[in-house]
Design an enzyme around this catalytic site. Structure first.
Site, PDB file in Angstrom:
ATOM      1  CE  LYS A  63      -3.838   1.875   2.659  1.00 43.19           C
ATOM      2  NZ  LYS A  63      -4.806   2.048   3.500  1.00 43.19           N
ATOM      3  CB  SER A  88      -8.251   4.042   2.701  1.00 38.95           C
ATOM      4  OG  SER A  88      -7.334   3.211   3.589  1.00 38.95           O
ATOM      5  CB  SER A  98      -8.668   1.103   5.584  1.00 40.53           C
ATOM      6  OG  SER A  98      -9.404   2.335   5.369  1.00 40.53           O
TER       7      SER A  98
END
Lengths: 476, 95, 484
Positions: C76, C151, C175
């Site tokens: 990420k 997210s 997330s």
């Protein structure tokens, strides 16, 4: 109207650690810009703070030194504001629960003792520095200082004159060096005072609106700034004006204070507990461990000097005004082995005078404690008189050698051989019949004249006490 | 408690975010909605409840006072918007 | 090989059936063909990636092997990776080349894993649909008109489309779990403090936690072995003995007590999702578990509490982006104040600005007690709900999200509706508990996740619970169409 000034101090002391409060970057003074600004100091995304154990130890030491409560649990908070020397956009400080609570410090103001209450002392990080003139219209930011550990020491508004404020600041300055938590270097910004000044009609209780004089880095400036600010506030009020709360700066060139242009808005620092740090826990065992390493504090040492060495209170206070002075005194006594009062006289007298004159600290004294003790021994064993000792000390200061060398080189040895002194006395009595007659007729002064003649005849080397004694015997 | 356009401007200034007049209006509507969501909290009696910041009852760990990082200025300043002589440059700081 | 488990990939690498370079190239080729449409990755650096694969091959040749050596993972873009562009989905960090490694990144590096690239995400992890990314929306591989969740939307799409072996994510309010639910894979948010936050760009410090996102519970367990562990650079990192998260994978579930919070099956949950979740729970009963009804009465408050605490912490965490030392600086400005205001106005997107403003508001003078302090107090009530619940059960189950993947743009203009996406996940972050989402079936051809919430440090048991289910079902093996 009679006015009274009310003063409180906030002092930022840089703690004597190797590294920053929240990271392992060096805090050594004087490095090239940003060479000691690690990823935490420049607040890269994702970095996190970890508290320096030594900074905590320093805070505990200070708490012990001012008899303060040391919080078993204290909290770090974020003080949020934007400033280019504040890389995270917040300063990690302590807000609601500081590490050190209420304490006090007693200071000598002239011949009065004054106790200043300490409200709190908290750990926080220093900001970086803005350097002007790097480029037209620009400032340069150096973050070497960002994250340097600070202990901010806050007093109650207990001081009532510039002299009291300066006496407190000086005492605090000595204390933080005494307990070895701060190097005390004011030029380098290791000890900086913010002074809150307000005035009120004498005899009233309600505090006036205060203005804060920021970043005073010398006691002389502090004195001047407070005096100017006090008068300015009185004049303003007497002219029918009002005081607006403000942060002011002192200009040493003009001797004036003026309000800062920035940070003008009513500050809203959006304080909240820093979620990156956990509560700081300090146990009684932690405190005891620090206590065991604490040097004897000035007050305790003063009483001990009175008891152990029989020093008068005045001497004991003067000798313990700073740690290096006290250390020097103790070394002198240990090497000397004689009367302590003699040593304190010399340390407070000739030595201090010379140091002052030369602008030297006692640790840099050209005459070591051992050397001074050597001189004191020669006085004690009557090798030289007190008067001769002053000359020997001058020569020692000038680097001409130790006391014995100088005494030998200059032929200053005092004559203490009673046979030799008797011979001199006889010679003087024979040559000064008139004075002898006067003395015998009751004129006491004539005796001093005869002593003077004997000293002169011995070229100042005769032991004055022995001269006195023998003269008295012969004239009886 | 209702938010005003002046509140939006005040907090935008505190947060150092430029907002135009029209943005402020639109923001006001959105923020009012979010604050409405938050207001639900106010009905709860929280007297005597200790605030919670970490789920575990842990305390701050201390770091040994040892230098662990050296000079990385050049590397760190490669990504800086403006530097000169090792300093980060910004418009003049006024005291 | 793209469907293989981590264990199978490791075995193939060890047996030299495939090299790390070949495996990596396989994924790079897929990325090249699918990513332009999917937009799962923000930054790729093929040379750097292949160099790591070569190093891994050398390690394998030397027998210096860990269970992840040579396997390509997507990271990420919230984790700083040395000399990699690290954007956090923001224009603010569009040109930010990280000069250091996050703990998570260096853990993968030390284990010999390969970094395939940095995945797309909501800007500063603020979002539940990946629509707030400065680098564009991410498509849900199951239906490209829909969001992947957020997210960690880029990591989610990358796993679902098999554009990586597995990926990392972070979870502040859901997330990891919500995208796992929307994209049909397994994701775990560990107990707060188990994975170091060092180098993970902060959103809300007291809630942020990194975790694995993978095809199965077993893969997640192997990744946890890499990611978890004490790190002295993070003060909130917990000092605990190293665990083997695979140790309990095959334990029988007989006697397991599953708590079903009535608040998680109430109004707001889509009927189709409810059915899938109930079927999964029924399956657990068949596996020998029993279910008990429990209550988490303060669940409803978790949203307001979260939307005070997270923006407050974020507003302060994001103050460092001032255009002085790195990051976006406006091209034109009149003075210092103007430089700050313009740089930040240009560098941050609308949702980030909204949260900064909310955070600033709730912290501003006079409101701290009414908002932040109050929220921290209610947070304790929420944690106490769980404490009470775990007296009656070993594990809690429910939906991960109230619905399936929604259409791109559907909620983009309604922050409050978007925030309600996290109704079942947020309380877990507030309490600091571990939570996971596993594929449990489909509703209208879209994946549905089952949420498993454990007590503190119970990750190994949760993985066991998930693994047992995955041994008997194949929901986690399903792949979207059109990605082959």
């Amino acid at each position: 109207m009679q006015w009274e000034v009310v003063i409180g101090l906030e002092t930022h002391t840089q703690l004597k650690t190797n590294t920053k409060i929240f990271s392992g970057a060096s805090i050594k003074y004087g490095a090239e810009p940003n060479t000691q600004a690690d990823e935490v100091s420049i607040a890269l995304p994702g970095v996190l703070p970890v508290l320096n154990a030594e900074a905590v130890r320093c805070a505990i030491k200070f708490g012990l030194a001012v008899n303060a409560e040391i919080a078993p649990r204290s909290i770090f908070a974020r003080k949020n504001y934007f400033y280019p020397d504040l890389p995270k956009g917040y300063q990690i400080s302590q807000y609601e629960l500081p590490v050190v609570g209420k304490g006090s410090l007693t200071v000598q103001v002239g011949d009065q003792e004054k106790t200043v209450r300490i409200t709190r002392a908290h750990l926080e990080e220093d900001a970086g520095k803005s350097v002007h003139g790097a480029q037209e219209g620009m400032s340069g930011i150096d973050l070497n200082r960002a994250g340097t550990p600070l202990l901010e020491i806050v007093t109650e508004p207990d001081m009532r004159s510039a002299a009291e404020a300066v006496a407190y600041a000086k005492k605090l300055h000595e204390l933080v060096q005494w307990i070895d938590i701060c190097d005390g270097n004011m030029q380098e910004g290791s000890f900086r005072c913010d002074v809150n000044v307000s005035v009120r009609p004498k005899g009233t209780e309600k505090l006036g609106t205060r203005r804060e004089i920021k970043n005073l880095n010398s006691f002389k400036f502090m004195q001047q700034a407070i005096e100017y600010e006090t008068q300015w506030q009185i004049d303003t009020l007497e002219d029918g004006g009002t005081i607006q709360q403000a942060t002011v700066l002192f200009n040493p060139e003009t001797g004036e204070t003026r309000a800062m242009r920035s940070k003008e808005e009513a500050n809203d620092y959006l304080y909240f507990p820093d979620p990156d740090l956990l509560p700081l826990a300090i146990s009684q065992a932690d405190i005891n461990a620090v206590k065991a390493t604490m040097p004897e504090l000035p007050e305790a040492m003063k009483s001990r000097f009175e008891q152990q060495y029989g020093l008068p209170a005045y001497d004991a206070a003067a000798i313990t005004a700073s740690k290096p002075m006290a250390d020097y005194f103790v070394s002198t006594i240990q090497a000397f082995g004689g009367e302590a009062k003699q040593a304190s006289n010399w340390v407070m007298g000739s030595l201090s005078a010379k140091l002052n004159e030369a602008g030297l600290e006692v640790i840099n004294s050209p005459v070591s404690a051992q050397a001074l003790a050597g001189l004191l021994k020669r006085i004690a064993d009557n090798t030289i008189s007190g008067k001769m000792a002053k000359d020997v000390f001058e020569a020692m200061w000038a680097g001409e050698g130790d006391a014995d060398d100088i005494i030998a080189k200059k032929g200053l040895k005092q004559v203490s051989d009673s046979g030799a002194i008797e011979a001199i006395v006889d010679q003087v009595l024979a040559a000064n019949a008139v004075m002898v007659a006067e003395y015998k007729a009751g004129k006491e002064k004539a005796f001093n004249g005869l002593v003077g003649q004997c000293m002169k005849a011995s070229q100042g080397k005769a032991n004055p006490a022995q001269v006195n004694e023998i003269l008295k015997k012969k004239l009886a | 408690m209702s938010l005003t356009i002046n509140d939006v401007k005040r907090i935008a200034h505190l947060a150092r975010i430029e907002v135009s007049e029209t943005e402020a209006e639109a923001t006001l509507v959105k923020l009012t909605g979010i604050l409405g969501l938050i207001e639900e909290m106010q009905a709860i009696d929280t007297r005597g409840i200790a605030p919670m910041s970490h789920s575990q009852d842990v305390v701050q760990r201390l770091r040994a006072d040892v230098v662990t990082s050296g000079n990385q200025r050049e590397y760190f300043q490669k990504i800086a918007p403006a530097v000169e002589d090792g300093l980060y440059l910004v418009p003049k700081v006024i005291e | 090989m793209i469907n293989a488990s981590l264990k199978e990939m490791a075995a193939a690498l060890a047996a030299k059936k495939i090299s790390s370079v070949e495996l990596t190239q396989l994924f790079l080729a897929r990325i090249k063909s699918l990513n332009p449409d999917m937009n799962a990755y923000i930054t790729l650096d093929e040379a750097r990636t292949l160099a790591q694969a070569k190093l891994a091959d050398a390690r394998i040749a030397n027998g210096d092997i860990t269970p992840v050596t040579g396997i390509p993972f997507a990271q990420k873009d919230i984790f700083c990776a040395k000399d990699w562009r690290t954007t956090c989905g923001s224009r603010m960090l569009e040109n930010f080349i990280a000069p250091y490694d996050a703990h998570v990144i260096s853990q993968f590096d030390h284990a010999g894993a390969v970094n395939l690239g940095k995945t797309n995400m909501d800007e500063f992890a603020m979002g539940s649909s990946n629509e707030t990314s400065y680098f564009g929306k991410v498509k849900n591989p199951w239906d490209r008109e829909r969001v992947p969740g957020g997210s960690s939307g880029g990591s989610a799409a990358a796993i679902a489309a098999r554009l990586c072996a597995a990926a990392t994510g972070t979870d502040t309010g859901g997330s990891i779990r919500q995208p796992a639910s929307l994209c049909g894979f397994t994701g775990l948010k560990p107990t707060y403090g188990v994975v170091s936050r060092y180098g993970m760009i902060a959103f809300a410090s007291s809630l942020d936690q990194a975790g694995p996102m993978a095809k199965s519970a077993e893969d997640c367990a192997l990744m946890m072995n890499v990611m978890a562990g004490f790190d002295e650079r993070d003060s909130t990192s917990l000092q605990r003995d190293k665990e083997d998260y695979t140790r309990d994978l095959n334990k029988p579930l007989a006697g397991l007590k599953i708590g079903l919070p009535k608040e998680y099956f109430a109004e707001g949950l889509s009927a189709e999702v409810a059915k899938v979740v109930q079927d999964a729970i029924a399956h657990y009963r068949k596996l020998g578990a029993e279910t008990v009804d429990i209550s988490l009465p303060n669940t409803r408050l978790s949203i307001p509490v979260y939307y005070v605490i997270a923006p407050a912490e974020a507003s302060s965490n994001l103050s460092r982006y001032d255009g002085v030392r790195y990051g976006h600086r406006a091209a034109e400005y009149t003075d210092l104040l103007d430089m700050y205001c313009k740089s930040r106005a240009e560098g941050f997107g609308a949702e980030v600005k909204r949260r900064i403003l909310i955070g600033t508001y709730v912290l501003s003078a006079g409101y701290y007690d009414a908002y932040y302090l109050k929220a921290q107090q209610i947070r304790r009530l929420i944690a106490q709900d769980f404490e009470e619940a775990f007296k009656h059960c070993d594990i809690i189950m429910g939906p991960s999200a109230p619905g399936t993947a929604f259409k791109i743009g559907e909620k983009a203009d309604d922050p409050v509706a978007m925030y309600l996406q996290d109704i079942y996940t947020i309380a877990v972050n507030l309490a600091g508990l571990p939570g996971m989402s596993i594929p449990a079936g489909f509703a209208n051809k879209l994946p549905v996740g089952l949420q498993i919430i454990g007590n503190y440090f119970d990750e190994a048991r949760m993985l066991n619970v998930a693994h047992a289910y995955q041994q008997q079902t194949d929901w986690h093996k399903q792949m979207p169409e059109g990605i082959a």
